[in-house]
Structures are given as C-alpha cells and as structure tokens.
Design a protein around this motif. Structure first.
Motif, PDB file in Angstrom:
ATOM      1  N   LYS A 312       0.798  -1.221   0.000  1.00  0.00           N
ATOM      2  CA  LYS A 312       0.000   0.000   0.000  1.00  0.00           C
ATOM      3  C   LYS A 312       0.832   1.273   0.000  1.00  0.00           C
ATOM      4  O   LYS A 312       0.382   2.314  -0.490  1.00  0.00           O
ATOM      5  CB  LYS A 312      -0.919   0.003   1.227  1.00  0.00           C
ATOM      6  CG  LYS A 312      -1.961  -1.113   1.217  1.00  0.00           C
ATOM      7  CD  LYS A 312      -2.737  -1.150   2.528  1.00  0.00           C
ATOM      8  CE  LYS A 312      -3.725  -2.305   2.545  1.00  0.00           C
ATOM      9  NZ  LYS A 312      -4.441  -2.402   3.851  1.00  0.00           N
ATOM     10  N   GLU A 313       2.044   1.216   0.567  1.00  0.00           N
ATOM     11  CA  GLU A 313       2.765   2.469   0.778  1.00  0.00           C
ATOM     12  C   GLU A 313       4.279   2.362   0.592  1.00  0.00           C
ATOM     13  O   GLU A 313       4.895   3.195  -0.072  1.00  0.00           O
ATOM     14  CB  GLU A 313       2.459   2.990   2.189  1.00  0.00           C
ATOM     15  CG  GLU A 313       3.061   4.338   2.502  1.00  0.00           C
ATOM     16  CD  GLU A 313       2.659   4.837   3.884  1.00  0.00           C
ATOM     17  OE1 GLU A 313       3.088   5.946   4.246  1.00  0.00           O
ATOM     18  OE2 GLU A 313       1.925   4.110   4.587  1.00  0.00           O
ATOM     19  N   LEU A 314       4.917   1.359   1.180  1.00  0.00           N
ATOM     20  CA  LEU A 314       6.371   1.364   1.276  1.00  0.00           C
ATOM     21  C   LEU A 314       7.067   1.305  -0.078  1.00  0.00           C
ATOM     22  O   LEU A 314       7.998   2.083  -0.342  1.00  0.00           O
ATOM     23  CB  LEU A 314       6.850   0.204   2.156  1.00  0.00           C
ATOM     24  CG  LEU A 314       8.370   0.027   2.257  1.00  0.00           C
ATOM     25  CD1 LEU A 314       9.039   1.288   2.796  1.00  0.00           C
ATOM     26  CD2 LEU A 314       8.707  -1.185   3.125  1.00  0.00           C
ATOM     27  N   ILE A 315       6.658   0.392  -0.956  1.00  0.00           N
ATOM     28  CA  ILE A 315       7.361   0.263  -2.232  1.00  0.00           C
ATOM     29  C   ILE A 315       7.207   1.534  -3.062  1.00  0.00           C
ATOM     30  O   ILE A 315       8.169   2.026  -3.660  1.00  0.00           O
ATOM     31  CB  ILE A 315       6.861  -0.976  -2.989  1.00  0.00           C
ATOM     32  CG1 ILE A 315       7.295  -2.246  -2.245  1.00  0.00           C
ATOM     33  CG2 ILE A 315       7.413  -0.997  -4.412  1.00  0.00           C
ATOM     34  CD1 ILE A 315       6.797  -3.536  -2.842  1.00  0.00           C
ATOM     35  N   ALA A 316       6.012   2.095  -3.076  1.00  0.00           N
ATOM     36  CA  ALA A 316       5.811   3.353  -3.803  1.00  0.00           C
ATOM     37  C   ALA A 316       6.671   4.465  -3.214  1.00  0.00           C
ATOM     38  O   ALA A 316       7.239   5.287  -3.952  1.00  0.00           O
ATOM     39  CB  ALA A 316       4.335   3.740  -3.771  1.00  0.00           C
ATOM     40  N   LYS A 317       6.773   4.501  -1.895  1.00  0.00           N
ATOM     41  CA  LYS A 317       7.593   5.523  -1.236  1.00  0.00           C
ATOM     42  C   LYS A 317       9.068   5.347  -1.583  1.00  0.00           C
ATOM     43  O   LYS A 317       9.779   6.321  -1.855  1.00  0.00           O
ATOM     44  CB  LYS A 317       7.381   5.457   0.272  1.00  0.00           C
ATOM     45  CG  LYS A 317       8.150   6.512   1.069  1.00  0.00           C
ATOM     46  CD  LYS A 317       7.793   6.437   2.544  1.00  0.00           C
ATOM     47  CE  LYS A 317       8.583   7.443   3.366  1.00  0.00           C
ATOM     48  NZ  LYS A 317       8.315   8.848   2.945  1.00  0.00           N
ATOM     49  N   LEU A 318       9.522   4.112  -1.578  1.00  0.00           N
ATOM     50  CA  LEU A 318      10.921   3.853  -1.931  1.00  0.00           C
ATOM     51  C   LEU A 318      11.193   4.289  -3.373  1.00  0.00           C
ATOM     52  O   LEU A 318      12.210   4.940  -3.654  1.00  0.00           O
ATOM     53  CB  LEU A 318      11.242   2.371  -1.763  1.00  0.00           C
ATOM     54  CG  LEU A 318      11.423   1.870  -0.331  1.00  0.00           C
ATOM     55  CD1 LEU A 318      11.381   0.347  -0.280  1.00  0.00           C
ATOM     56  CD2 LEU A 318      12.739   2.376   0.259  1.00  0.00           C
TER      57      LEU A 318
END
Length: 329
Positions: A312-318
């Motif tokens: 939901k969030e971490l991969i996109a943030k990275l």
C-alpha cells in the motif's frame, strides 16, 4: 532505478510460510526475492531452518514475475559444486529463467555439520575452484576438473536453461574482488561500501554487473514492539561477518550477543511503523552504487502486516524517494 527485493528468511519462518510470503511479496510489487541457505538459525529464538532449495522449487510454482536468488549458498562443504550447479539449473528452468545463483564462502554455523571448518584462506581457495566448476557446468558439455580441493569426473548437466544462470558472489574487500570478480557476474555485499563497488566496477570494466545488498528492518505497530522483536531475533547482526562466519552454532551466537542492548539494535536496524528510516537505510546502499537492495523483515509475527504496508505504501515511497533528481523513475 534501484530494484527493491524481499528476503525469504528461512531462519525465522517455516517452509509453508516462506512460500506464502513469496507469493504475497510478488503481489505487493517487489522486484526480486532472495532466500537464505542455512542448516541452523543464528539464534534458537528464531526457531527454523528448512531446506532452501525445496522452498525455491515451490516458490517457482507460485510466482510468475519476481526474480529469485540464493543469498547465499556455500558451494564447498555441505554441497559439492557439481551438485550446486545442477540445483541452480533446475530452479532456473522451473522459474523460466528468473533465478540468480548467489554464492559465498559460508559460515561455520551451517557447514560444520559435515566436518571441520577450514581456515579462511582455504575457504577462498575452495570457493575459487567451485566457481570455475559451476560456471563450466552451467555453460554445457562435459566437465573434468582435477583440483586441489574438488575433483569432477565427466560431469554434465542434462537439463539446462537457454541462458546460463547468472552467478553472484559475496565479497567484503579488495582481495576477494581480485579473486572472484572474473569468475562471477554480480556482486553481493552486506555493507553500503562505495569503495567496494568502485573497485568491483574497476575490475569488471564495461561488463554489466548488478550490485546486490540487503537491509534488515523491523516493521511493527509500535517502535517499542519492533525494538523488542529485533533484539530477540537479530541482535547477532552487529558482530560483523568476519566474526559471524567463525561461530559454530546458536549457543555461540547467544554468547557473542549477550551484552547487546535493545537500544544498540535500534541504532542499527530501522524499527517501528515510520517508513522514513527504511528509506534512509536503503538510500545508503543506493548512494554507494548498489543496483538491488533486498529488505529483511525481522521476525515472523508481522510479516503479513509488513507485506500489506509494502503493497500500500512502502514500495511506492521507496521508488519515489530514491528516484534520481534528474533521471527517470
């Protein structure tokens, strides 16, 4: 752009869970998955150590996109290099060419089960011979090798992928690079060392090469809970591989880490629900020139929650935070 991986940590999860996590990690958007290849866990509190190659076969069947990799296999004690080559070729076929064979000189923890642990110079000699044998077998044809440590007599792999299996090797300094850079395709390292990457690239020249690192993290709903888990499961981590490679079993790791405090672990491993610490830890590798970074979610209890957050969030943030300022995503 930096490729983000997920670690199938066999020392803290059983085989069925690892296969399930592998499927979920692909769905979450990770680019590749690496698996440890141990006979023992580092600490008894981790509680697991299934056979990595059986897990890889099952993971090949439940995934379609992610690349797979051993991180790392020792091809000199528990396994003869000719057998490692056969296993690597088979996993590559099962995964439709998605497999990279990650190799290293090993740890006493896992290799002593078949006999005495050699001195480091002997281990490097053995790994050199193993790399030659494995590469020749993966390239096809009959192989004969009358070495100092290994003998191969008219060996051939009968089931080979169309493209030779890429080989990555773990190194920690210039001596290892001098010995192994021409025998492998890619670099594995456990510290974000820009000098190491520079020396490796100098030896490799213009030949394409991935630089693959690994970052332990401990996501949990609270920072205190994450620190507790990280200390229980991963406090051995700070001793460094030169020490860790020599320790003979979980009891030795317990002794070596008995004075490590929770706050020491928290200083070394991003802990808690704040994702900025994870990004910063990965950025250290990116800034050092690494092309691939695999995350280790420490502890088995929050793996599903971590994969939810990654999706939901971490991969996109990275991907967003590690995007070059003047380049494409």
């Amino acid at each position: 752009m930096t490729r983000i991986g997920y670690t199938l940590m066999g020392e803290q999860s059983g085989p069925a869970d690892l296969v399930r996590y592998a499927e979920r990690a692909e769905e979450a958007g990770f680019d590749f998955e690496v698996i440890s290849d141990h006979y023992f866990p580092w600490l008894e509190s981790q509680g697991h150590s299934p056979y990595a190659w059986s897990v890889l076969g099952a993971v090949s069947a439940v995934t379609r996109r992610v690349e797979l990799m051993t991180y790392v296999t020792c091809p000199t004690r528990r396994y003869h290099p000719a057998v490692v080559a056969q296993k690597a070729a088979t996993v590559s076929l099962l995964s439709n060419g998605r497999f990279t064979l990650g190799l290293g000189a090993g740890e006493n923890l896992n290799e002593h089960v078949v006999g005495p642990w050699p001195a480091v110079n002997v281990r490097h000699e053995m790994l050199t011979e193993a790399l030659v044998i494995i590469a020749e077998l993966l390239n096809g044809g009959y192989v004969n090798f009358p070495g100092k440590h290994f003998a191969v007599d008219s060996a051939r792999l009968w089931d080979l992928p169309d493209r030779p299996v890429p080989i990555a090797v773990a190194v920690s300094g210039e001596t290892g690079i001098e010995r192994f850079a021409d025998l492998a395709d890619d670099l594995i390292a456990v510290e974000p060392d820009a000098e190491l990457v520079s020396v490796w690239d100098g030896f490799r020249g213009k030949r394409h090469s991935r630089k693959i690192g690994q970052v332990p993290v401990c996501w949990a709903p609270s920072r205190d809970e994450a620190i507790r888990i990280a200390h229980e499961q991963f406090r051995w981590f700070g001793s460094g591989w030169k020490v860790n490679a020599e320790l003979p079993g979980p009891a030795a790791f317990e002794g070596a880490s008995r004075f490590v405090r929770p706050e020491d672990v928290a200083d070394a491993i991003p802990c808690g629900p704040d994702l900025d610490g994870i990004v910063a830890a990965v950025r250290a590798y990116v800034d050092a020139g690494f092309t691939d970074v695999a995350l280790v979610q420490v502890g088995n209890g929050y793996q599903d929650d971590f994969l939810d957050v990654a999706s939901k969030e971490l991969i996109a943030k990275l991907r967003a935070d590690l995007r070059p300022a003047n380049g494409p995503a």
